[in-house]
Design a protein around this motif. Sequence first.
Motif, PDB file in Angstrom:
ATOM      1  N   LEU A  90       0.841  -1.198   0.000  1.00  0.00           N
ATOM      2  CA  LEU A  90       0.000   0.000   0.000  1.00  0.00           C
ATOM      3  C   LEU A  90       0.876   1.249   0.000  1.00  0.00           C
ATOM      4  O   LEU A  90       0.621   2.209  -0.731  1.00  0.00           O
ATOM      5  N   ALA A  91       1.926   1.235   0.819  1.00  0.00           N
ATOM      6  CA  ALA A  91       2.824   2.382   0.902  1.00  0.00           C
ATOM      7  C   ALA A  91       3.430   2.707  -0.452  1.00  0.00           C
ATOM      8  O   ALA A  91       3.537   3.877  -0.839  1.00  0.00           O
ATOM      9  N   GLN A  92       3.828   1.672  -1.173  1.00  0.00           N
ATOM     10  CA  GLN A  92       4.460   1.878  -2.479  1.00  0.00           C
ATOM     11  C   GLN A  92       3.470   2.455  -3.492  1.00  0.00           C
ATOM     12  O   GLN A  92       3.860   3.186  -4.413  1.00  0.00           O
ATOM     13  N   LYS A  93       2.171   2.142  -3.311  1.00  0.00           N
ATOM     14  CA  LYS A  93       1.157   2.720  -4.193  1.00  0.00           C
ATOM     15  C   LYS A  93       1.103   4.240  -4.057  1.00  0.00           C
ATOM     16  O   LYS A  93       0.732   4.944  -4.991  1.00  0.00           O
ATOM     17  N   PHE A  94       1.480   4.716  -2.867  1.00  0.00           N
ATOM     18  CA  PHE A  94       1.440   6.155  -2.612  1.00  0.00           C
ATOM     19  C   PHE A  94       2.825   6.787  -2.682  1.00  0.00           C
ATOM     20  O   PHE A  94       3.056   7.877  -2.159  1.00  0.00           O
ATOM     21  N   GLY A  95       3.770   6.087  -3.330  1.00  0.00           N
ATOM     22  CA  GLY A  95       5.075   6.666  -3.605  1.00  0.00           C
ATOM     23  C   GLY A  95       6.089   6.567  -2.490  1.00  0.00           C
ATOM     24  O   GLY A  95       7.154   7.175  -2.576  1.00  0.00           O
ATOM     25  N   ALA A  96       5.790   5.806  -1.410  1.00  0.00           N
ATOM     26  CA  ALA A  96       6.737   5.638  -0.312  1.00  0.00           C
ATOM     27  C   ALA A  96       7.551   4.365  -0.522  1.00  0.00           C
ATOM     28  O   ALA A  96       7.151   3.466  -1.275  1.00  0.00           O
ATOM     29  N   GLU A  97       8.705   4.301   0.157  1.00  0.00           N
ATOM     30  CA  GLU A  97       9.556   3.110   0.021  1.00  0.00           C
ATOM     31  C   GLU A  97       8.922   1.902   0.704  1.00  0.00           C
ATOM     32  O   GLU A  97       8.943   0.793   0.178  1.00  0.00           O
ATOM     33  N   ASP A  98       8.382   2.134   1.879  1.00  0.00           N
ATOM     34  CA  ASP A  98       7.744   1.057   2.637  1.00  0.00           C
ATOM     35  C   ASP A  98       6.775   1.686   3.622  1.00  0.00           C
ATOM     36  O   ASP A  98       6.583   2.911   3.649  1.00  0.00           O
ATOM     37  N   LEU A  99       6.167   0.861   4.482  1.00  0.00           N
ATOM     38  CA  LEU A  99       5.156   1.353   5.414  1.00  0.00           C
ATOM     39  C   LEU A  99       5.757   2.352   6.412  1.00  0.00           C
ATOM     40  O   LEU A  99       5.124   3.359   6.738  1.00  0.00           O
ATOM     41  N   ALA A 100       6.971   2.093   6.872  1.00  0.00           N
ATOM     42  CA  ALA A 100       7.612   3.004   7.818  1.00  0.00           C
ATOM     43  C   ALA A 100       7.829   4.373   7.181  1.00  0.00           C
ATOM     44  O   ALA A 100       7.628   5.419   7.823  1.00  0.00           O
ATOM     45  N   ASP A 101       8.242   4.368   5.916  1.00  0.00           N
ATOM     46  CA  ASP A 101       8.456   5.627   5.208  1.00  0.00           C
ATOM     47  C   ASP A 101       7.139   6.369   5.025  1.00  0.00           C
ATOM     48  O   ASP A 101       7.074   7.600   5.146  1.00  0.00           O
ATOM     49  N   LEU A 102       6.059   5.629   4.733  1.00  0.00           N
ATOM     50  CA  LEU A 102       4.747   6.255   4.563  1.00  0.00           C
ATOM     51  C   LEU A 102       4.274   6.875   5.871  1.00  0.00           C
ATOM     52  O   LEU A 102       3.732   7.979   5.884  1.00  0.00           O
ATOM     53  N   ARG A 103       4.487   6.177   6.991  1.00  0.00           N
ATOM     54  CA  ARG A 103       4.112   6.727   8.296  1.00  0.00           C
ATOM     55  C   ARG A 103       4.880   8.029   8.574  1.00  0.00           C
ATOM     56  O   ARG A 103       4.329   8.997   9.110  1.00  0.00           O
ATOM     57  N   LYS A 104       6.158   8.024   8.193  1.00  0.00           N
ATOM     58  CA  LYS A 104       6.972   9.225   8.386  1.00  0.00           C
ATOM     59  C   LYS A 104       6.426  10.386   7.552  1.00  0.00           C
ATOM     60  O   LYS A 104       6.317  11.521   8.036  1.00  0.00           O
ATOM     61  N   GLN A 105       6.058  10.101   6.300  1.00  0.00           N
ATOM     62  CA  GLN A 105       5.524  11.146   5.425  1.00  0.00           C
ATOM     63  C   GLN A 105       4.195  11.676   5.952  1.00  0.00           C
ATOM     64  O   GLN A 105       3.933  12.886   5.909  1.00  0.00           O
ATOM     65  N   ILE A 106       3.366  10.770   6.458  1.00  0.00           N
ATOM     66  CA  ILE A 106       2.082  11.190   7.015  1.00  0.00           C
ATOM     67  C   ILE A 106       2.297  12.075   8.234  1.00  0.00           C
ATOM     68  O   ILE A 106       1.627  13.097   8.412  1.00  0.00           O
ATOM     69  N   THR A 107       3.258  11.701   9.075  1.00  0.00           N
ATOM     70  CA  THR A 107       3.566  12.498  10.264  1.00  0.00           C
ATOM     71  C   THR A 107       4.006  13.901   9.874  1.00  0.00           C
ATOM     72  O   THR A 107       3.560  14.897  10.462  1.00  0.00           O
ATOM     73  N   GLU A 108       4.862  13.998   8.863  1.00  0.00           N
ATOM     74  CA  GLU A 108       5.332  15.307   8.408  1.00  0.00           C
ATOM     75  C   GLU A 108       4.185  16.133   7.835  1.00  0.00           C
ATOM     76  O   GLU A 108       4.113  17.351   8.052  1.00  0.00           O
ATOM     77  N   ARG A 109       3.300  15.470   7.103  1.00  0.00           N
ATOM     78  CA  ARG A 109       2.147  16.186   6.533  1.00  0.00           C
ATOM     79  C   ARG A 109       1.217  16.691   7.641  1.00  0.00           C
ATOM     80  O   ARG A 109       0.741  17.831   7.589  1.00  0.00           O
TER      81      ARG A 109
END
Length: 443
Positions: A256-275
Amino acid sequence: MQVTETLNEGLKRGYSITVTAAELEEKVNAKLAEAQPTIEMKGFRKGKVPMALLKKQFGKSVLGEAMQESIDGAMNEHFEASGDKPAMQPDVKMTNEDWEEGSDVEVSLNYECLPEVPETDFSKIKLEKLVAKIEESDVDEALGNLAESAQNFEDRKDGEKAEDGDQVVINFLGKVDGEAFEGGAADDYPLVLGSNSFIPGFEEQLVGAKAGDDIEVNVKFPDEYGAEHLAGKDAVFECKINAVKAPAAAEINDELAQKFGAEDLADLRKQITERLEAEYGNAARMVMKRNLMDELAKAVSFELPPTLVENEAKQIAHQLWHEENPDVQGHDHPEIETTDEHQDLAERRVRLGLLLAEVGQKQEITVTDQELQQAAMQQAQQYPGQERQFFEFLQQNEQMQQQMRAPIFEDKVVDYIIEQSDVSEKETTKEGLQKAVEELEAE
């Protein structure tokens, strides 16, 4: 040239300007003498045309220029000497309308000058900055929303009925007066019930259907339907339900994370936190900015140009009227009367606008070309496929550029004042921050 004061009342100023006939003649002669070396005329060598002939040939047109230059010069000298800054374009009128060549020119000059804005000690202004901590549950909620937006549909068990939100895969054939019409048929069409993507009343009639059912859907095309031959007509759609599928949220994982352009789930969580940090920060600043404006409105008082306030009140009344009457797009409506509430809000806006402008000027705060370009790029995203045309329009439209610079300038001045103010932090929750923003919007 004579300048006589005729009005000095509050911020209103009036002057009578007299340009003597002798001054005009002297200016005309000077302009003709300046042009004489370049003028050619039949029967004379270049630069040798007699002044009397030049005056006869070009005197009237040069007189008009000389008159305008004299009046403009008198106005500029007056503003430079008085220090007055007009709040709006001055009203300039020629008062001796029966003027004839050889007479003095009399002009009235009327304007409202900008007030002196008093110095303000911003360090005495107390502000609270809301700080909302980002909880893991906030990130989980955002992840859940992403998973829901990336949902799939999975076949329901045999015999299960379609519910609102389900996807039904259908074949359909539409008929009006027993005749099939163009564009009214399709096979294996995936339709999400409740999406309102079909004619009103269509989707509701498929709720409760099962795979394999044949259903007759009766609807009426809206009166304003795009195809005129169908507008307002009763229609029957013969539908075959090929499949009924229930929504299934995507699994929250690396895929799922990769579908939204993140490397993995941890990276997606980090991006969400920053947003979320950026969103919370912007919301907190919005609340603090409003509180700052409230404090400034109470702390600073000075006389306001009446016409500026009047025009602002009319604009506020007009805008609010259109918000209450969204069906009226143009300006073909009764005259809108301003109220005391419009007047009070106009006075606040004008006072704060003049204050921010004064602070920005004194602190030499400017909007850079890079900041304007960044704002333009953000606005251009509202016109997908037409970005180039938008930038070309912006480059050729100085007024549009000024409209874009204004909010950037205001934010930079606000940031400066906040830096000078006494700011304390107050911890809150996401819900507390949302409530604070909602209270602003309700005002």
